[in-house]
Design an enzyme around this catalytic site. Structure first.
Site, PDB file in Angstrom:
ATOM      1  CD1 TRP A 126     -37.587 -29.217  -3.391  1.00  0.00           C
ATOM      2  CD2 TRP A 126     -38.095 -31.047  -4.521  1.00  0.00           C
ATOM      3  NE1 TRP A 126     -36.308 -30.042  -3.064  1.00  0.00           N
ATOM      4  CE2 TRP A 126     -36.734 -31.342  -3.795  1.00  0.00           C
ATOM      5  CE3 TRP A 126     -38.538 -32.072  -5.213  1.00  0.00           C
ATOM      6  CZ2 TRP A 126     -36.101 -32.449  -4.093  1.00  0.00           C
ATOM      7  CZ3 TRP A 126     -38.094 -33.223  -5.376  1.00  0.00           C
ATOM      8  CH2 TRP A 126     -36.776 -33.390  -4.870  1.00  0.00           C
ATOM      9  CG  HIS A 169     -36.139 -31.185  -9.778  1.00  0.00           C
ATOM     10  ND1 HIS A 169     -37.267 -30.968  -8.780  1.00  0.00           N
ATOM     11  CD2 HIS A 169     -35.958 -32.645  -9.812  1.00  0.00           C
ATOM     12  CE1 HIS A 169     -37.683 -32.296  -8.624  1.00  0.00           C
ATOM     13  NE2 HIS A 169     -37.120 -33.287  -9.217  1.00  0.00           N
ATOM     14  CG  ASN A 215     -41.191 -40.334  -3.866  1.00  0.00           C
ATOM     15  OD1 ASN A 215     -41.419 -40.703  -2.656  1.00  0.00           O
ATOM     16  ND2 ASN A 215     -40.021 -39.696  -4.130  1.00  0.00           N
ATOM     17  CG  HIS A 245     -38.902 -40.543 -13.539  1.00  0.00           C
ATOM     18  ND1 HIS A 245     -39.706 -40.196 -12.698  1.00  0.00           N
ATOM     19  CD2 HIS A 245     -37.651 -39.962 -12.773  1.00  0.00           C
ATOM     20  CE1 HIS A 245     -39.370 -39.791 -11.721  1.00  0.00           C
ATOM     21  NE2 HIS A 245     -38.134 -39.579 -11.777  1.00  0.00           N
ATOM     22  CD  GLU A 282     -38.614 -36.010 -12.869  1.00  0.00           C
ATOM     23  OE1 GLU A 282     -37.479 -36.242 -13.498  1.00  0.00           O
ATOM     24  OE2 GLU A 282     -38.814 -35.591 -11.816  1.00  0.00           O
ATOM     25  CD  GLU A 286     -33.425 -40.671 -13.694  1.00  0.00           C
ATOM     26  OE1 GLU A 286     -34.466 -39.968 -13.935  1.00  0.00           O
ATOM     27  OE2 GLU A 286     -33.066 -40.232 -12.373  1.00  0.00           O
ATOM     28  NE  ARG A 344     -30.163 -36.309 -13.250  1.00  0.00           N
ATOM     29  CZ  ARG A 344     -31.346 -36.537 -12.820  1.00  0.00           C
ATOM     30  NH1 ARG A 344     -32.284 -36.573 -13.731  1.00  0.00           N
ATOM     31  NH2 ARG A 344     -31.676 -37.238 -11.576  1.00  0.00           N
ATOM     32  CE1 TYR A 379     -33.977 -34.070  -8.010  1.00  0.00           C
ATOM     33  CE2 TYR A 379     -32.689 -33.149  -9.580  1.00  0.00           C
ATOM     34  CZ  TYR A 379     -33.201 -34.344  -9.079  1.00  0.00           C
ATOM     35  OH  TYR A 379     -33.018 -35.462  -9.838  1.00  0.00           O
ATOM     36  CG  ASP A 406     -33.830 -32.675 -12.997  1.00  0.00           C
ATOM     37  OD1 ASP A 406     -34.296 -31.837 -13.309  1.00  0.00           O
ATOM     38  OD2 ASP A 406     -34.013 -33.664 -12.506  1.00  0.00           O
ATOM     39  CD  GLU A 428     -34.050 -34.641 -15.805  1.00  0.00           C
ATOM     40  OE1 GLU A 428     -33.345 -35.256 -16.130  1.00  0.00           O
ATOM     41  OE2 GLU A 428     -34.840 -35.126 -14.663  1.00  0.00           O
ATOM     42  CG  ASP A 433     -39.001 -41.638  -6.882  1.00  0.00           C
ATOM     43  OD1 ASP A 433     -37.954 -41.427  -7.059  1.00  0.00           O
ATOM     44  OD2 ASP A 433     -40.072 -41.517  -7.462  1.00  0.00           O
ATOM     45  CG  HIS A 471     -28.243 -38.090  -9.712  1.00  0.00           C
ATOM     46  ND1 HIS A 471     -29.085 -37.197 -10.220  1.00  0.00           N
ATOM     47  CD2 HIS A 471     -28.286 -37.726  -8.448  1.00  0.00           C
ATOM     48  CE1 HIS A 471     -29.484 -36.293  -9.426  1.00  0.00           C
ATOM     49  NE2 HIS A 471     -28.892 -36.609  -8.314  1.00  0.00           N
ATOM     50  NE  ARG A 479     -36.448 -36.718 -17.201  1.00  0.00           N
ATOM     51  CZ  ARG A 479     -35.784 -37.864 -16.647  1.00  0.00           C
ATOM     52  NH1 ARG A 479     -35.361 -38.764 -17.307  1.00  0.00           N
ATOM     53  NH2 ARG A 479     -35.826 -37.690 -15.227  1.00  0.00           N
TER      54      ARG A 479
HETATM   55  C1  GCO Z   1     -35.098 -37.411 -11.514  1.00  0.00           C
HETATM   56  C2  GCO Z   1     -36.124 -36.828 -10.594  1.00  0.00           C
HETATM   57  C3  GCO Z   1     -36.302 -37.402  -9.345  1.00  0.00           C
HETATM   58  C4  GCO Z   1     -37.492 -36.617  -8.490  1.00  0.00           C
HETATM   59  C5  GCO Z   1     -38.086 -37.773  -7.761  1.00  0.00           C
HETATM   60  C6  GCO Z   1     -39.577 -37.659  -7.191  1.00  0.00           C
HETATM   61  O1  GCO Z   1     -34.862 -37.058 -12.662  1.00  0.00           O
HETATM   62  O2  GCO Z   1     -34.549 -38.462 -11.078  1.00  0.00           O
HETATM   63  O3  GCO Z   1     -36.242 -35.494 -10.797  1.00  0.00           O
HETATM   64  O4  GCO Z   1     -35.078 -37.070  -8.442  1.00  0.00           O
HETATM   65  O5  GCO Z   1     -37.344 -35.855  -7.848  1.00  0.00           O
HETATM   66  O6  GCO Z   1     -38.275 -39.132  -8.782  1.00  0.00           O
HETATM   67  O7  GCO Z   1     -39.972 -38.592  -6.698  1.00  0.00           O
HETATM   68 MG    MG Z   2     -36.091 -35.261 -12.967  1.00  0.00          MG
END
Ligand code: GCO
Ligand code: MG
Length: 402
Positions: free
Chosen positions: A402, A212, A37, A312, A262, A339, A147, A159, A210, A236, A316, A122, A283
């Site tokens: 991020w 993040h 991504n 993951h 991930e 996921e 989630r 996020y 998450d 996560e 994407d 999600h 993950r």
């Molecule tokens: C998740 C991830 C995604 C990522 C994304 C980045 O747990 O699904 O954190 O949302 O941010 O895959 O490309």
């Molecule tokens: Mg994640």
């Protein structure tokens, strides 16, 4: 049988995907996801310019040897671009092996270990009541795990929260958009969110969250201990995972299960985390961690150390990755959860696939190979569009994760 063609297909049916398609002298084809991504074209070039020429004339049956050839043979080991490219080749070769054998790939991995692959959805919203409505939507669809991600009062974006609820897409601009982050505000909201979810849905539903990569180990330990009474299934990516020692500090403060990986692309990114049992779920997934061959190696190491899988599966990662992930998920002994962020209709049309969702489980395709394809004509109608993930700054303007 020899490899006669290896072709890179870039398409953007709503978002960018890179796919490798390998063809053999017998006319058998296999595909593998190569999507990274926000850095898609770097993998496309790595494959086109440096990998495809090496594949022509090779025996497609020699999956392990090809993996070693591309890994050791590059001299420059690991890294997301290299490992995503290797993953695409590996996945396509497993697809071909399954088709040649006349078996779904999971049969070649040892066969079924379970009835279906438990997935989580999600659920997100700007406010806690909105998130609760989204959780209800997933529960109605049959999900057994959800989630939960919520907007933070005072921050305009965070996020996991989006307008397009079911098709959450973070790569939202042709140059990175900028978000603002406040750990203090975030830490006030999450316990309220968990309390509200448990209050409305009880304790049978598995609840995940998450973080993040936003916290420090001590902040994560504190949050985990406050959430324990709500029995989270996992927290996560509490912290960025370059510093693996940092997870010891989290462990000293909470028994909340931790899921990480991930952004990992090799077994060496998680070797300490797994060996020291600093995490509960790994993950990593097929597309970014070297394909089925390498991910199986990571999962086997994890199995020795009581670490379960939790791959993951964001939007994407293309249906080619999801198909491959499900064959592993159904076969490995230490599967935890998968996921599942649904793809848009346009994406599903470009990648016709045989996996299906029923009663909270995904079921891998029973067709020989991975049970996924790419409609090249349709793919050609969606040219590449630059798209980036956002970046994050603290309220004083400093860069944050991020
Ligand atoms: C998740 C991830 C995604 C990522 C994304 C980045 O747990 O699904 O954190 O949302 O941010 O895959 O490309
Ligand atoms: Mg994640």
């Amino acid at each position: 049988m020899r490899i006669t063609d290896a072709k890179v297909i870039v398409t953007s049916p709503g978002r960018n995907f890179v796919t490798l398609k390998i063809t053999t002298s017998d006319g058998v084809t296999g595909i593998g996801d190569a999507t990274l991504n926000g850095r898609e074209l770097s993998v496309a070039s790595y494959l086109r310019d440096h990998v495809c020429p090496l594949l022509i004339g090779r025996d497609p049956a020699r999956i392990e040897d090809t993996w070693q050839y591309l890994y050791r043979g590059a001299y420059w080991r690991r890294g997301p671009v290299t490992m995503t490219a290797i993953a695409a080749v590996d996945t396509a070769l497993w697809d071909i092996k399954g088709k040649v054998a006349g078996l779904p790939v999971y049969q070649l991995l040892g066969g079924r270990s379970r009835a279906g692959v438990t997935v989580y959805g999600h659920a997100n919203g700007e406010t806690i009541p909105e998130v609760l409505d989204e959780v209800a939507r997933y529960v109605d669809l049959g999900y057994r795990a959800v989630r939960v991600q919520c907007g933070i009062p005072g921050l305009d974006a965070t996020y996991g929260v989006s307008r397009d609820k079911m098709f959450y897409e973070p790569a939202d601009a042709n140059l990175p958009s900028e978000a603002t982050w406040s750990t203090e505000r975030y830490l006030r909201v999450v316990p309220e969110l968990f309390a509200a979810v448990r209050d409305r849905f009880g304790y049978d539903l598995r609840i995940l969250h998450d973080i993040h990569h936003r916290l420090t180990p001590i902040e994560a330990g504190g949050l985990g201990s406050r959430l324990e009474e709500y029995a989270p299934f996992w927290l996560e990516d509490p912290v960025p995972a370059e510093l693996q020692d940092g997870f010891r500090l989290i462990r000293q403060h909470t028994t909340a299960p931790i899921a990480v990986g991930e952004v990992f692309n090799s077994i060496w990114d998680c070797e300490q985390l797994i060996r020291e049992q600093l995490i509960d779920f790994i993950r990593a997934t097929v597309v970014h961690a070297g394909g089925i061959t390498h991910l199986r190696r990571i999962f086997d190491l994890a199995a020795l150390h009581h670490v379960r899988t939790g791959s993951h599966g964001a939007t994407d990662l293309s249906p080619a990755c999801m198909s491959a992930a499900l064959h592993l998920d159904i076969a490995v002994p230490n599967f935890g959860i998968q996921e599942y962020m649904r793809h848009t209709e346009a994406t599903d049309e470009v990648f016709p696939h045989g996996y299906r969702f029923a009663d909270g489980y995904l079921h891998p395709s029973e067709e020989p190979g991975l049970g996924v394809d790419i409609d090249e004509k349709l793919a050609a109608r969606y040219p590449y569009e630059p798209a980036y993930l956002p970046v994050n700054r603290l309220t004083d303007g400093s860069m944050h994760n991020w």
